[in-house]
Design an enzyme around this catalytic site. Structure first.
Site, mmCIF file in Angstrom:
data_model
loop_
_atom_site.group_PDB
_atom_site.id
_atom_site.type_symbol
_atom_site.label_atom_id
_atom_site.label_comp_id
_atom_site.label_asym_id
_atom_site.label_seq_id
_atom_site.Cartn_x
_atom_site.Cartn_y
_atom_site.Cartn_z
ATOM 1 N N GLN A 153 0.689 -1.277 -0.070
ATOM 2 C CA GLN A 153 0.005 0.207 -0.115
ATOM 3 C C GLN A 153 1.068 1.195 -0.002
ATOM 4 O OE1 GLN A 153 -3.012 0.867 -0.244
ATOM 5 N NE2 GLN A 153 -2.589 2.914 0.370
ATOM 6 N N GLN A 208 0.284 4.538 -1.394
ATOM 7 C CA GLN A 208 -0.033 6.101 -0.956
ATOM 8 C C GLN A 208 -0.225 5.953 0.512
ATOM 9 O OE1 GLN A 208 -4.180 6.961 -2.047
ATOM 10 N NE2 GLN A 208 -3.725 9.106 -1.995
ATOM 11 N N PRO A 212 -5.648 -1.957 5.316
ATOM 12 C CA PRO A 212 -6.136 -0.871 5.933
ATOM 13 C C PRO A 212 -7.265 0.243 5.480
ATOM 14 C CG PRO A 212 -3.852 -0.387 5.010
ATOM 15 C CD PRO A 212 -4.470 -1.885 4.961
ATOM 16 N N GLY A 221 -10.491 0.890 2.698
ATOM 17 C CA GLY A 221 -11.505 0.370 2.153
ATOM 18 C C GLY A 221 -11.289 -0.076 0.823
ATOM 19 N N GLY A 222 -10.644 0.929 0.092
ATOM 20 C CA GLY A 222 -10.006 0.586 -1.346
ATOM 21 C C GLY A 222 -8.882 1.428 -1.731
ATOM 22 N N MET A 223 -8.110 0.741 -2.761
ATOM 23 C CA MET A 223 -7.194 1.728 -3.078
ATOM 24 C C MET A 223 -6.913 1.524 -4.689
ATOM 25 S SD MET A 223 -4.570 3.547 -2.733
ATOM 26 C CE MET A 223 -3.644 4.382 -4.092
ATOM 27 N N GLU A 224 -6.713 2.765 -5.443
ATOM 28 C CA GLU A 224 -7.162 2.759 -6.563
ATOM 29 C C GLU A 224 -5.915 2.576 -7.527
ATOM 30 O OE1 GLU A 224 -7.067 5.261 -4.551
ATOM 31 O OE2 GLU A 224 -6.122 7.139 -5.407
ATOM 32 N N HIS A 272 -16.196 4.417 -6.498
ATOM 33 C CA HIS A 272 -15.240 5.420 -6.174
ATOM 34 C C HIS A 272 -13.712 5.084 -6.555
ATOM 35 C CE1 HIS A 272 -13.436 8.281 -3.130
ATOM 36 N NE2 HIS A 272 -12.404 7.395 -3.345
ATOM 37 N N GLU A 273 -13.322 3.947 -6.541
ATOM 38 C CA GLU A 273 -12.011 3.323 -6.830
ATOM 39 C C GLU A 273 -11.906 3.278 -8.413
ATOM 40 O OE1 GLU A 273 -9.803 3.533 -4.769
ATOM 41 O OE2 GLU A 273 -11.273 3.244 -2.995
ATOM 42 N N HIS A 302 -11.642 6.907 -9.767
ATOM 43 C CA HIS A 302 -10.226 7.511 -9.445
ATOM 44 C C HIS A 302 -9.331 7.083 -10.719
ATOM 45 C CE1 HIS A 302 -9.158 8.984 -5.454
ATOM 46 N NE2 HIS A 302 -9.759 7.923 -5.044
ATOM 47 N N GLU A 307 -9.372 13.278 -4.548
ATOM 48 C CA GLU A 307 -10.431 12.596 -3.447
ATOM 49 C C GLU A 307 -11.952 13.282 -3.740
ATOM 50 O OE1 GLU A 307 -10.241 9.704 -2.536
ATOM 51 O OE2 GLU A 307 -8.128 9.528 -2.443
ATOM 52 N N ASP A 334 -0.471 10.721 6.403
ATOM 53 C CA ASP A 334 -1.340 9.718 7.155
ATOM 54 C C ASP A 334 -2.384 10.265 8.263
ATOM 55 O OD1 ASP A 334 -0.536 7.842 5.193
ATOM 56 O OD2 ASP A 334 0.900 6.891 6.582
ATOM 57 N N TYR A 371 -12.489 14.595 0.672
ATOM 58 C CA TYR A 371 -13.404 13.829 -0.101
ATOM 59 C C TYR A 371 -14.909 14.522 -0.116
ATOM 60 C CZ TYR A 371 -10.711 9.608 0.835
ATOM 61 O OH TYR A 371 -9.485 8.982 0.792
ATOM 62 N N ARG A 375 -9.227 -2.561 8.748
ATOM 63 C CA ARG A 375 -9.663 -1.310 7.932
ATOM 64 C C ARG A 375 -10.045 -0.153 8.948
ATOM 65 N NH1 ARG A 375 -15.044 -0.234 4.435
ATOM 66 N NH2 ARG A 375 -14.641 1.688 3.715
ATOM 67 N N LYS A 386 -10.879 2.976 8.881
ATOM 68 C CA LYS A 386 -12.213 3.819 8.886
ATOM 69 C C LYS A 386 -13.278 3.008 9.824
ATOM 70 C CE LYS A 386 -16.050 4.985 6.434
ATOM 71 N NZ LYS A 386 -17.204 4.380 5.573
HETATM 72 N N1 BES Z 1 -6.903 6.660 -2.282
HETATM 73 C C1 BES Z 1 -7.861 6.298 -1.252
HETATM 74 C C2 BES Z 1 -7.092 5.788 -0.222
HETATM 75 C C3 BES Z 1 -6.017 6.461 0.398
HETATM 76 C C4 BES Z 1 -6.158 8.004 0.777
HETATM 77 C C5 BES Z 1 -4.808 5.962 0.775
HETATM 78 C C6 BES Z 1 -4.990 8.776 1.219
HETATM 79 C C7 BES Z 1 -3.807 6.867 1.334
HETATM 80 C C8 BES Z 1 -3.880 8.132 1.682
HETATM 81 C C9 BES Z 1 -8.770 5.416 -1.743
HETATM 82 O O1 BES Z 1 -9.406 5.819 -3.005
HETATM 83 C C10 BES Z 1 -9.900 5.707 -0.925
HETATM 84 O O2 BES Z 1 -10.201 6.995 -0.782
HETATM 85 N N2 BES Z 1 -10.537 4.718 -0.084
HETATM 86 C C11 BES Z 1 -11.578 5.128 0.850
HETATM 87 C C12 BES Z 1 -12.705 4.833 0.072
HETATM 88 C C13 BES Z 1 -14.266 5.387 0.168
HETATM 89 C C14 BES Z 1 -14.260 6.888 0.628
HETATM 90 C C15 BES Z 1 -15.216 5.131 -0.677
HETATM 91 C C16 BES Z 1 -11.357 4.105 1.986
HETATM 92 O O3 BES Z 1 -10.415 3.539 2.156
HETATM 93 O O4 BES Z 1 -12.163 4.283 2.821
HETATM 94 ZN ZN ZN Z 2 -10.214 7.791 -3.196
#
Ligand code: BES
Ligand code: ZN
Length: 626
Positions: A165, A167, A292, A294-297, A321-322, A325, A344, A399, A407, A581, A583
């Site tokens: 991971q 980002q 860690p 939800g998703g990573m693009e 969302h992903e 991106h 975002e 981070d 967002y 995760r 969040k």
């Molecule tokens: N790119 C992000 C995850 C991210 C952001 C990793 C900043 C590190 C630093 C990914 O696209 C994202 O926004 N994930 C969210 C999804 C949700 C908003 C639908 C998540 O993981 O919760």
């Molecule tokens: Zn995102």
């Protein structure tokens, strides 16, 4: 003070107003509007792309699951931006550098002292003729961007798993590179794994590749380093559509493919509205629950938490969302982490739109209200400086500043623009924006300069620069911003109010047709304090402690912790130990840490979970239990 800011801001716009879309390294530095930040300077990289830029990376890495290291070499093609420049500076974190060469000739190098947020700069002296630098290195078992999982921590329990991971600033923990989003590289890779495992990357993946332990990859489009990604595990592939498919451990494959079967449709409607998809295939990779995010693009292959496989597609906005991106983030990228909202906020705006196109306006409205409420909660709790879209991250780890601001505030800003100029016009603007900056990394200031030349000129009567500046450079939500609403939530409000007023019993509320979103709205808007009798009544009527939906469970457990509703604590413990995760778990740890007893409970769960948690989940939560 404000007047001063505006003058500075206007000045910086004038500087950029006539510049064409360009990568950031081509700009002259100037001062940002809201402070003395140097625009376009990446405060989170030691690298020097303005003098020597890396353009391509060729990786040869072996995954050693016993030692938990990636071992091998990275060959970097360099392009001098300044004549006779001979020092290449790369980012690293925790890497053991064995040697640095140009072909067979050793190059001299020094590794600077480690900074806790940024890692250590690697200074390499090039020969005047050097075009490719090869670094032999190994990662640390504690690499911040890599998680090594034991078989026990996977769905199948038979094979180990690895995922990266990158980002925001973690690519440097597994590749020595210029770890700044304004540096875009193509890459190729040869990855060696135990023969029974499959490696996949954010690159062209061949679903039919023989499983032999040696995998070759090519990413022919230039991407920022934070999008380089690798995963290795007992993975199988199932197609969902012509261009879409899913990789997952065998036991998860069918459920994932069913849950996300609308991905191909999402891809098609997004292309229709915002322009052609630039990345060939779009596949999903389902990770173990310790992922860690939800998703990573990661381009061509989004990495996805399994916690959204709910069985009813209720949480698939994550996929929208992903996927989104691919336009906002991967095709156009933020040039520095201050500009994260360009990634975002645009993506969140697109997510809502995609969800509406696929699932209709009722769902759109419900998701918009829930997102708005998340935003309001953050506005209440965050310091003013962190409520600004173009946030000042100097001296901080990106981070640590993760919130709903980039967002939901970003998306709300775009929704206001849409409402003011009309949806069709705004869509046309976005399509053009994606085209004009394709494969570029841009700053907030480049974006506002672009707005000047486009929307602010075209719609001078309707839009104002002051308003746009307020959105981007001031805290809070500007007054008069759009406020989403949903009819489907009115019945939920009525039910909650009647129940709280003891006019109805919980088990006589007609919830048969309620969607997951209605449940979330029902729970998230309960008063903070509830009695144990009320909690028990809710739980016996709706089996909330047993909810299999991880978002509903999260909302319920937050209520349970705040009100110390003990019947939910076994479930809470399982939840914390089985999900990584952030969040979902971080707010629970935070809430638990508020009482001594809660903290002791949190500590027990954390200690048990820790061996399975990702480094980012550990660092985000250890402060709450110690
Ligand atoms: N790119 C992000 C995850 C991210 C952001 C990793 C900043 C590190 C630093 C990914 O696209 C994202 O926004 N994930 C969210 C999804 C949700 C908003 C639908 C998540 O993981 O919760
Ligand atoms: Zn995102």
């Amino acid at each position: 003070m404000l007047a001063n800011r505006l003058i500075l801001f206007t000045f910086s716009i004038m500087l950029f107003a006539c510049s064409e879309p360009a990568t950031n390294t081509e700009q002259k530095p100037s001062q940002a509007a809201n402070s003395n930040i140097e625009v376009g300077k990446d405060y989170h990289s030691f690298s020097n792309p303005e003098s020597i830029k890396v353009t391509h990376i060729d990786l040869h890495l072996k995954a050693d699951f016993t030692k938990r290291v990636l071992l091998g070499s990275a060959s970097l093609n360099v392009e001098r931006q300044v004549e006779n420049a001979n020092e290449l500076i790369l980012d690293t974190r925790g890497l053991s550098i064995e040697n640095v060469k140009d072909g067979n000739d050793p190059l001299s190098f020094t590794l600077a002292e480690n900074d806790p947020n940024l890692g250590a700069a690697l200074h390499i002296t090039l020969k005047p003729t050097t075009q490719t630098v090869t670094i032999d290195y190994a990662t640390s078992p504690q690499a911040s961007g890599v998680q090594w999982l034991t078989p026990q921590q996977t769905a199948g329990k038979q094979h180990p798993f690895l995922f990266t991971q990158a980002q925001a600033v973690h690519a440097r923990s597994f590749i020595p590179l210029q770890d700044s989003p304004q540096v875009r590289v193509t890459y190729t890779a040869t990855i060696t794994t135990p023969p029974e495992l499959l490696a996949v990357m954010s690159a062209a993946n061949d679903p039919n590749t023989p499983r032999d332990g040696v995998y070759e990859f090519n990413m022919p489009q230039a991407i920022p380093s934070y999008l380089i990604a690798l995963a290795i595990g007992d993975l199988e592939f199932k197609a969902m559509g012509e261009r879409t498919g899913v990789y997952a451990e065998p036991s998860m494959l069918e459920a994932a493919a069913a849950e996300f079967e609308d991905t191909e449709n999402m891809l098609e409607v997004t292309e229709k509205t915002y322009g052609a998809y630039s990345w060939d295939r779009y596949d999903l990779l389902i990770l173990p629950p310790s992922f860690p995010f939800g998703g990573m693009e990661n381009p061509r292959l989004s990495f996805i938490t399994p916690t959204v496989i709910a069985g009813d597609k209720s949480l698939v906005s994550l996929i929208a969302h992903e996927l989104a991106h691919s336009w906002s983030g991967n095709t156009i990228s933020n040039a520095t982490w201050r500009d994260l909202w360009l990634n975002e906020g645009f993506t969140t705006y697109l997510t809502y739109r995609i969800m509406e196109m696929i699932y209709g306006t009722d769902r759109f409205n419900m998701e918009a209200v829930l997102g708005y409420q998340d935003l309001q909660a953050d506005i209440k709790s965050l310091p003013e400086n962190d409520q600004i879209l173009a946030v000042d991250l100097r001296g901080r780890n990106p981070d640590d500043v993760f919130s709903n601001i980039p967002y939901e505030k970003g998306a709300l800003f775009l929704r206001e623009l849409e409402h003011k100029i009309g949806r069709e016009n705004f869509d046309a603007f976005l399509m053009q924006y994606f085209e004009d900056f394709a494969f570029k990394s841009i700053t907030t200031d480049q974006f506002t300069a672009y707005l000047d030349k486009t929307l602010l000129t075209q719609y001078a009567d309707t839009l104002s620069k002051e308003r746009i500046n307020e959105w981007i450079f001031s805290p809070g939500i500007p007054s008069g911003a759009p406020v989403p609403s949903s009819n489907a939530f009115s019945v939920v409000d009525d039910a909650r109010e009647q129940w709280l007023a003891e006019e109805v019993q919980a088990n006589s509320i007609d919830t048969k047709e309620w969607t997951v979103h209605q449940w979330l709205y029902f729970l998230n808007n309960m008063p903070r304090e509830l009695t144990s009798k009320q909690l028990l009544e809710l739980d016996t009527s709706f089996a909330l402690t047993q909810s299999k939906n991880n978002e509903i469970a999260h909302s319920w457990l937050m209520i349970a912790v705040h009100n110390e509703y003990k019947p939910a604590y076994d479930r809470l413990y399982d939840y914390l130990v089985s999900i990584g995760r952030n969040k979902l778990v971080k707010p629970l740890y935070r809430e638990l840490s508020k009482t001594a007893e809660g903290k002791a409970f949190a500590k027990r769960a954390f200690e048990e979970a820790k061996p399975g948690y990702h480094p980012l989940t550990i660092s985000a939560n250890e402060g709450y239990v110690n």
